[in-house]
Write a protein that holds these residues in place. Structure first.
Motif, PDB file in Angstrom:
ATOM      1  N   CYS A 136       0.741  -1.186   0.074  1.00  0.00           N
ATOM      2  CA  CYS A 136       0.034  -0.086  -0.175  1.00  0.00           C
ATOM      3  C   CYS A 136       0.810   1.362  -0.102  1.00  0.00           C
ATOM      4  O   CYS A 136       0.281   2.148  -0.747  1.00  0.00           O
TER       5      CYS A 136
ATOM      6  N   HIS B 220      -1.756   3.381  -2.233  1.00  0.00           N
ATOM      7  CA  HIS B 220      -3.215   2.942  -2.127  1.00  0.00           C
ATOM      8  C   HIS B 220      -4.020   4.057  -1.605  1.00  0.00           C
ATOM      9  O   HIS B 220      -3.886   4.290  -0.668  1.00  0.00           O
TER      10      HIS B 220
ATOM     11  N   CYS C  42      -3.951   3.428   4.638  1.00  0.00           N
ATOM     12  CA  CYS C  42      -2.741   2.354   4.626  1.00  0.00           C
ATOM     13  C   CYS C  42      -1.563   3.114   3.971  1.00  0.00           C
ATOM     14  O   CYS C  42      -0.709   2.362   3.884  1.00  0.00           O
TER      15      CYS C  42
ATOM     16  N   TRP D 219      -4.143  -5.743  -2.733  1.00  0.00           N
ATOM     17  CA  TRP D 219      -3.404  -4.643  -1.938  1.00  0.00           C
ATOM     18  C   TRP D 219      -3.169  -5.424  -0.572  1.00  0.00           C
ATOM     19  O   TRP D 219      -3.930  -6.155  -0.174  1.00  0.00           O
TER      20      TRP D 219
ATOM     21  N   CYS E 115      -3.485  -4.185   2.341  1.00  0.00           N
ATOM     22  CA  CYS E 115      -4.264  -3.980   3.251  1.00  0.00           C
ATOM     23  C   CYS E 115      -5.664  -5.008   3.184  1.00  0.00           C
ATOM     24  O   CYS E 115      -6.246  -5.173   4.126  1.00  0.00           O
TER      25      CYS E 115
HETATM   26 ZN   LIG Z   1      -4.229  -0.419   1.314  1.00  0.00          ZN
END
Ligand SMILES: [Zn+2]
Length: 183
Positions: free
Chosen positions: A65, A70, A92, A132, A134
């Motif tokens: 991220c 992100h 994130c 991603w 996260c």
């Molecule tokens: Zn993320």
């Protein structure tokens, strides 16, 4: 405030940047367990996708991220120096206040490269899935893996359905067949 020493930061970044990072392993194990088979870091494809599933014509990128920015909002390129305060961090991806211009430029380059590589892959007929970091934390992991599996199966069905419908030979053959006459 950024509490890491430069050495600690370097160590963190190196860990995040290396091959076989933890998020990638989660995706690999999760898909393997669901019966999907793949190749790793395909050197000949743009962007060296983390996982390549030839049967599904799909490349999977597992993105950190921070490095890939992100959900982060970066200042307009035309005004990089004057508008550093326009950075909007996300849950994130938090861009450090120290050396902010450096990090913004770096993350922007990464995002642009990602976009360009995926555009090239699409031109070559590949589907791309970005996962991603996260989305792989313990509370979301299973849901994310299920969703990737669903997407892959959907892609496979779409590709195969399209082939059946657009195959002109089978249509011609159909036309040559005598009509069935019902009594
Ligand atoms: Zn993320």
């Amino acid at each position: 405030m950024d509490k890491l020493t430069p050495q600690q930061r370097h160590k963190n970044m190196a860990a995040i940047h290396s091959k076989d990072t933890k998020p990638e392993m989660i995706v690999r194990r999760g898909l393997w367990a669901r019966g999907f088979r793949y190749r790793l870091n395909h050197k000949r494809l743009p962007g060296h996708p983390d996982l390549v599933l030839r049967k599904y014509r799909t490349c999977i990128f597992v993105n950190g991220c921070f490095w890939h920015g992100h959900h982060v909002t970066l200042p307009q390129l035309s005004d990089v120096r004057s508008k550093m305060e326009d950075v909007v961090n996300s849950e994130c991806c938090k861009i450090p206040k120290t050396n902010r211009e450096f990090w913004v430029a770096k993350i922007r380059r990464n995002k642009e490269r990602d976009k360009e590589e995926q555009r090239k892959l699409a031109e070559m007929g590949w589907h791309c899935i970005t996962v991603w970091e996260c989305e792989l934390k313990p509370s979301k992991r299973e849901e994310t893996l299920e969703s990737i599996a669903f997407t892959l199966n959907h892609i496979w069905l779409q590709d195969h359905r399209a082939k059946v419908i657009t195959n002109p030979e089978s249509e011609e053959e159909d036309m040559r067949m005598p009509m069935a006459a019902e009594e």
